[in-house]
Motif scaffolding. Structure first.
Motif, short mmCIF file in Angstrom:
data_model
loop_
_atom_site.label_atom_id
_atom_site.label_comp_id
_atom_site.label_asym_id
_atom_site.label_seq_id
_atom_site.Cartn_x
_atom_site.Cartn_y
_atom_site.Cartn_z
N ASN A 11 0.83 -1.21 0.00
CA ASN A 11 0.00 0.00 0.00
C ASN A 11 0.86 1.26 0.00
N HIS A 12 2.14 1.13 0.39
CA HIS A 12 3.05 2.29 0.30
C HIS A 12 3.50 2.55 -1.12
N LEU A 13 3.32 1.56 -1.98
CA LEU A 13 3.74 1.69 -3.38
C LEU A 13 2.55 1.86 -4.31
N CYS A 14 1.40 2.22 -3.75
CA CYS A 14 0.20 2.41 -4.56
C CYS A 14 -0.06 3.89 -4.81
N CYS A 15 -0.60 4.19 -5.96
CA CYS A 15 -0.98 5.56 -6.31
C CYS A 15 -2.25 5.95 -5.57
N ARG A 16 -2.28 7.12 -4.97
CA ARG A 16 -3.45 7.56 -4.21
C ARG A 16 -4.62 7.95 -5.10
N ILE A 17 -4.40 7.99 -6.39
CA ILE A 17 -5.48 8.36 -7.32
C ILE A 17 -6.17 7.10 -7.86
N CYS A 18 -5.34 6.19 -8.42
CA CYS A 18 -5.93 4.98 -9.01
C CYS A 18 -5.93 3.79 -8.07
N SER A 19 -5.25 3.91 -6.90
CA SER A 19 -5.19 2.85 -5.89
C SER A 19 -4.47 1.61 -6.40
N GLU A 20 -3.72 1.74 -7.50
CA GLU A 20 -2.95 0.64 -8.06
C GLU A 20 -1.47 0.89 -7.81
N VAL A 21 -0.65 -0.18 -8.11
CA VAL A 21 0.79 -0.03 -7.96
C VAL A 21 1.28 1.06 -8.91
N LEU A 22 2.19 1.86 -8.42
CA LEU A 22 2.68 3.00 -9.18
C LEU A 22 3.26 2.56 -10.51
N ARG A 23 2.88 3.24 -11.58
CA ARG A 23 3.43 3.01 -12.91
C ARG A 23 4.09 4.31 -13.38
N ASN A 24 5.37 4.19 -13.71
CA ASN A 24 6.14 5.38 -14.11
C ASN A 24 5.95 6.48 -13.06
N PRO A 25 6.36 6.22 -11.79
CA PRO A 25 6.08 7.17 -10.69
C PRO A 25 6.76 8.53 -10.91
N ALA A 26 6.03 9.58 -10.53
CA ALA A 26 6.54 10.96 -10.62
C ALA A 26 6.33 11.67 -9.27
N THR A 27 7.30 12.50 -8.92
CA THR A 27 7.24 13.24 -7.66
C THR A 27 6.84 14.69 -7.94
N ILE A 28 5.90 15.23 -7.14
CA ILE A 28 5.49 16.63 -7.27
C ILE A 28 6.14 17.45 -6.14
N PRO A 29 6.14 18.82 -6.19
CA PRO A 29 6.91 19.65 -5.24
C PRO A 29 6.60 19.40 -3.77
N CYS A 30 5.41 18.93 -3.40
CA CYS A 30 5.12 18.71 -1.98
C CYS A 30 5.72 17.41 -1.46
N GLY A 31 6.31 16.55 -2.35
CA GLY A 31 6.99 15.33 -1.93
C GLY A 31 6.22 14.06 -2.15
N HIS A 32 4.95 14.12 -2.56
CA HIS A 32 4.16 12.91 -2.77
C HIS A 32 4.34 12.39 -4.19
N ASN A 33 4.07 11.08 -4.36
CA ASN A 33 4.33 10.39 -5.62
C ASN A 33 3.03 9.81 -6.17
N PHE A 34 2.89 9.89 -7.50
CA PHE A 34 1.71 9.39 -8.19
C PHE A 34 2.15 8.83 -9.53
N CYS A 35 1.23 8.04 -10.14
CA CYS A 35 1.47 7.64 -11.52
C CYS A 35 1.50 8.88 -12.40
N THR A 36 2.46 8.89 -13.34
CA THR A 36 2.58 10.09 -14.19
C THR A 36 1.29 10.36 -14.93
N GLN A 37 0.67 9.34 -15.51
CA GLN A 37 -0.57 9.54 -16.26
C GLN A 37 -1.72 9.93 -15.34
N CYS A 38 -1.77 9.37 -14.12
CA CYS A 38 -2.87 9.69 -13.20
C CYS A 38 -2.83 11.16 -12.76
N ILE A 39 -1.63 11.63 -12.39
CA ILE A 39 -1.56 13.02 -11.90
C ILE A 39 -1.81 14.01 -13.03
N GLN A 40 -1.38 13.65 -14.26
CA GLN A 40 -1.65 14.54 -15.40
C GLN A 40 -3.15 14.60 -15.69
#
Length: 566
Positions: A11-40
């Motif tokens: 669950n630490h390696l899951c995207c908070r948007i899609c709730s799936e394992v991170l794919r092509n993870p990207a970091t935003i300025p606040c320090g949190h990580n999401f799938c690149t496609q999900c955050i876009q």
């Protein structure tokens, strides 16, 4: 050497948007990580809804769309973890003979929010009844019959409410700011009005004291005259008494000599005449009645004492009334203020409608109010003026028609009538007519070295010795001073003009609504001297001040239609 593996919770390696394992993870300025496609996709949806870019996990708001940074370390960790999981699944598959497939959806368009701590699902539902953010399972399980909505839609609605509240707050602040300015202005006006009231009361009481002083001087002169008259009478009586005493002493000596004579014939011969003179002296000495010489002084003291008591009682009574009036006035002003505040909106609407009405006829008025340049054009706005004798200083003498004023010769002075509107300490006079028409023009003739041509409000001080009563020395008057050069004065500020007087006739042109006051020398042409710009709030009364050997005459412009020839 065996490879060391650090156990990682999935669950630490899951995207908070899609709730799936991170794919092509990207970091935003606040320090949190999401799938690149999900955050876009998430930020694209926020842009389409005119919402600021935020972090779906901590809700941090960014001023602009952040640049994504690929997290290589996290991508490797996800890969290693998945490979470990795949090996475990294959071993389980071989043991159980079953194949397990994990569904994956990388392009999930989900609203922002956190995961539900019960069901580990997105908090994308808003319960309007309980004012809570919930997931879909919470909504179906615990919020049946409640008013539900999407978080994004509810945010949009709340955003509109927020903007409306901000607008109302701004309007309230603007009104409060205007009220604050009005209160500050009121404080300044209170200070200025208090100072002017103090000066005015001082001038009025100074005038009363001056009046009392003059009456006291007249009483004092009467006392001195009485002293001289009674003293002279007493001196004469003393002189007569001394003469009479001398005669009595002389006759007493003759009586002694006659009483001592031995000649009987001489005694009898002188006695009758001497006896008659002695009887007359005795008669006048006993029957002469003299009036009390102190009686006039006693009468004056009694009369002044009675007047003093009456004045003291009158002043005590009237000043108590004045104090009561001052004490009651704030309550009255407060009630009036409440009424005015209630009618403020109505007056504003009325003023707006009036302004629209004025704007409709502005072009027509502009065509009709062309600024005059020739004397014939100025004469179209000629007004008739006469001097007001009740305002004239006691040193001024007015003509029968009240159009001319000059200094009164000392020998021609008589007891002046004490008009309450009279200028007490300055040789000034006002006209009877107050000017407030759209355009007014008049001419005066000035003869002599020094004079002032002024316009003043009716409330100008008449009794002060200070500049409160001087034309041009206060806020209630404007003055053109004519001497070796011209100057213009207002509020004791004087502007010296380079122009020297070249003729005796002065033209004054007033545009009341526009707030301009112009002075001209009038001869064969109109020679401009100066223009004053001000906001006139009440009718202006022409007035004049005279120097030594000067006189002023108001020109009769009713019959003057031809060019002026001097």
């Amino acid at each position: 050497m065996a490879e060391f593996h650090v156990p990682v919770r999935m669950n630490h390696l899951c995207c908070r948007i899609c709730s799936e394992v991170l794919r092509n993870p990207a970091t935003i300025p606040c320090g949190h990580n999401f799938c690149t496609q999900c955050i876009q996709d998430y930020w694209n949806q926020e842009e389409s809804n005119n919402l600021p870019h935020t972090c779906p996990e901590c809700l941090w708001s960014f001023s602009s769309r952040p640049r994504l940074i690929k997290n290589t370390t996290l991508a490797d960790l996800v890969g290693d973890t998945e490979r470990c999981d795949e090996g475990s699944e294959k071993r389980k598959q071989r043991c159980s003979g079953e194949s397990v497939k994990r569904p994956r959806s990388c392009t999930v368009s989900a609203p922002r929010g956190l995961l539900c701590w019960r069901h580990n699902k997105l908090l994308n539902v808003y319960c309007c009844t309980d004012d809570k953010i919930i997931c879909e399972e919470c909504a179906s399980a615990e919020h049946g019959g409640h008013t539900l909505g999407l978080v994004v839609e509810e945010r949009r609605r709340k955003q509109k409410e927020l903007e409306s509240i901000k607008t109302k707050s701004k309007q309230i602040l603007q009104k409060q700011e205007e009220k604050r300015k009005n209160l500050r202005k009121a404080l300044e006006q209170i200070e200025e009005e208090a100072r002017q009231t103090d000066d005015y009361c001082e001038s009025v009481l100074a005038g009363v004291i001056d009046c009392m002083q003059r009456h006291y001087l007249s009483v004092r002169q009467r006392i001195e005259a009485q002293e001289d008259a009674v003293g002279a009478q007493a001196q004469l009586s003393l002189h007569k008494l001394e003469q009479k005493m001398e005669e009595i002493r002389r006759r007493d000596t003759e009586l002694d000599r006659l009483a001592q004579t031995d000649n009987d014939a001489y005694f009898l011969q002188e006695w009758p005449s001497l006896q008659h003179l002695c009887e007359e002296d005795h008669l006048h000495a006993f029957h002469e009645v003299s009036e009390d010489p102190l009686l006039p002084f006693k009468s004056i003291k009694k009369a002044v004492e009675q007047l003093g008591k009456q004045l003291e009682a009158f002043c005590d009574k009237e000043f108590v009334s004045i104090s009561q009036t001052v004490a009651d006035s704030p309550e009255q002003e407060e009630s009036e203020g409440e009424t005015e505040e209630g009618d403020m909106q109505e007056r504003d609407e009325e003023s707006i409608s009036q302004s629209h009405g004025l704007s409709e006829v502005s072009n027509t008025v502009a065509e009709q109010t062309v600024e005059p340049t020739t004397r014939a054009e100025f004469l179209q706005y000629a007004c008739e003026l006469t001097l007001d004798p009740t305002t004239a200083h006691e040193d001024l003498l007015l003509s029968k028609e009240d159009r001319e004023v000059r200094l009164c010769p000392q020998k021609c002075k008589s007891a002046a009538i004490r008009y309450p509107e009279r200028f007490v300490h300055r040789r000034q006079v006002l006209c009877k007519e107050g000017l407030q028409a759209e355009r007014c023009y008049y001419e005066i003739e000035v003869h002599g070295d020094k004079a002032e041509i002024a316009l003043a409000y009716k409330g100008i001080d008449r009794k002060s010795r200070t500049t409160l009563s001087a034309f041009g020395g206060n806020a209630n008057s404007w003055s053109l001073d004519r001497s070796t050069n011209y100057s213009v004065s207002h509020r004791s500020d004087s502007i010296q003009l380079t122009t020297s007087p070249s003729c005796h006739r002065i033209g004054v042109y007033l545009t009341f609504r526009e707030g301009t006051l112009s002075f001209y020398e009038v001869s064969e042409s109109m020679k401009f001297l100066y223009k004053v710009e001000a906001e006139f709030t009440e009718p202006l009364y022409p007035g004049f001040w005279l120097g030594e050997k000067s006189y002023i005459r108001i020109s009769d412009l009713r019959q003057e239609t031809e060019p002026l020839t001097l």
